[in-house]
Write an enzyme that holds these catalytic residues in place. Sequence first.
Site, PDB file in Angstrom:
ATOM      1  N   HIS A   1      -7.395  -6.000   0.940  1.00 51.32           N
ATOM      2  CA  HIS A   1      -6.194  -5.183   1.180  1.00 51.32           C
ATOM      3  C   HIS A   1      -5.433  -5.629   2.426  1.00 51.32           C
ATOM      4  CE1 HIS A   1      -3.996  -1.554   0.078  1.00 51.32           C
ATOM      5  NE2 HIS A   1      -3.993  -1.131   1.333  1.00 51.32           N
TER       6      HIS A   1
ATOM      7  N   ASP B   1     -10.135  -5.333  -3.278  1.00 50.67           N
ATOM      8  CA  ASP B   1      -9.488  -4.343  -2.413  1.00 50.67           C
ATOM      9  C   ASP B   1     -10.368  -3.097  -2.366  1.00 50.67           C
ATOM     10  OD1 ASP B   1      -7.800  -2.239  -1.476  1.00 50.67           O
ATOM     11  OD2 ASP B   1      -6.032  -3.387  -2.091  1.00 50.67           O
TER      12      ASP B   1
ATOM     13  N   SER C   1       0.840  -1.195   0.000  1.00 48.49           N
ATOM     14  CA  SER C   1       0.000   0.000   0.000  1.00 48.49           C
ATOM     15  C   SER C   1       0.882   1.255   0.000  1.00 48.49           C
ATOM     16  CB  SER C   1      -0.947  -0.056   1.205  1.00 48.49           C
ATOM     17  OG  SER C   1      -1.976   0.880   1.059  1.00 48.49           O
TER      18      SER C   1
END
Lengths: 296, 296
Positions: free
Chosen positions: B273, B238, B158
């Site tokens: 995620h 996600d 991320s």
Amino acid sequence: MSFKVHQDVAVCGGRLLKLCHFSQVIGRMMDVNVYVPKQYYSQADSKMIPAVYYLSGLTCSPQNASEKAYWPFQADKYGFAVVFPDTSPRGDDIPSDPEGFWDFGIGAGFYVNATQKPYDEHYQMYDYIHKELPTSLDEYFANGRLDFVDNVAITGHSMGGFGALAGFLKNYDANRYKSCSAFAPIVNPTKVPWGKKAFGEYLGPNEQAWKEYDPCELVKKVRNRGNDRILIHQGTKDPFLESNLKPELLLEASKGTSWEGKIDLKLVDGFDHSYYFVSTFVPEHAAFHAKNLGLT
Amino acid sequence: MSFKVHQDVAVCGGRLLKLCHFSQVIGRMMDVNVYVPKQYYSQADSKMIPAVYYLSGLTCSPQNASEKAYWPFQADKYGFAVVFPDTSPRGDDIPSDPEGFWDFGIGAGFYVNATQKPYDEHYQMYDYIHKELPTSLDEYFANGRLDFVDNVAITGHSMGGFGALAGFLKNYDANRYKSCSAFAPIVNPTKVPWGKKAFGEYLGPNEQAWKEYDPCELVKKVRNRGNDRILIHQGTKDPFLESNLKPELLLEASKGTSWEGKIDLKLVDGFDHSYYFVSTFVPEHAAFHAKNLGLT
């Protein structure tokens, strides 16, 4: 009894289902996570998928081991499901440790059926884990591919290692679990502080009632059918080793019984009590259970 | 610069060292975890051990990935160390998001050197990650077996995926990192809410300064030497995919550049995620880096 799916998470080749359901024996909603391995989602695969029950330790919810013990790769490797039950009933109205300690009450149900007020109303973890939960899961996954009742194994960590050993031995004659292992278990709860505190409150002052759950007593009463073995890992740097775990007491208790020489206690140098320890030895426990479940 | 060992934890065949040290560029104590693989502790093994830097995402400390991303088995398999730096300076006196949001300030340093007050005093994460930390680690492990500077790879999740891509590309001509990958990275920070907020505060209103860190700009400026590839995994479920991640923008930006066709973006069906996603694909990233580090 039906389950509600809180979350359905992709992990490795399968799915981690974060479920909750109303438990009749507990009288409350209970969370439980189930890792369903990749084999379940494969059209080509039609083999039955057994389950491994993983009982967590003090303070844990179903999330801790789901996130940190790293069972999914192993479950996919062999083709078994993994069930992560909660460690107690939960809620603002559930009685817990009067002084707020973490070793009794909420997060610390010790996998027994409480007989003492005020705990007896909801703390029925033994019946929940060994009877109601398996049956409910079997009904919920009613397509016949997943087996939560007949071909199953049990393991656990610390308080959950105790729960696994006690549940395995107490149900041994009924052939309930095909396989049992434990990570840093409490093996002699009637003799150590964690166990004495919890058993005193849940089961009352009569220590005879405590012995019904003590693995060191159960190995003397339950007759090993032949070559069944129990696998235990214990770290030598575990801060609870001398005070509450004392795995050597189980070996001593088994001497002269049908379990003598059938308990494989592996003392592993330098390991502590954390999930870093558990996750390191999950592959060895997975291989052990897979063999006993007929997967290898 | 010396390190203090908070904890030295046995994991798999090696040790997870939970360290802290005073960073000159940050001006504060910084936590960092280092997994040292089993090869380091083997007398028989004398090969140099390279390092993989894993940059974490928003809100994370060094603990999250250490506990949940499950690098140690992979590190032992190939023989590399893994470095888990923190995501920002920390402390009551460190300026953070004025409204207490989690996408900026403490836990969200974005791996840039802040130029704007009040952040410029301590938020010097770029120099910390790519210069001071590697040098300090190399000095601390001064026995010559562990290499934190010369034969190293970088990856991240991320915000950390962005940090890895930017750090790799900005240092590409100096051949700083032999290998780069990312899990669900922010690829175009100058164009998405997380990046615009952070860059505006850390780097000021001049968007030209932002572009110096944007992977979508950097692929146009930095010339691929030959067959260097970048590996990216991205889950299709996600929740940040459409708002902040948009990995397809990196592929578009690379068109007509020396990086065209060299970025392996793998969209993985159904993954979110979380660390369940990261841990699932760590083995593939480990194999990728091991090859580029000359271990396979």
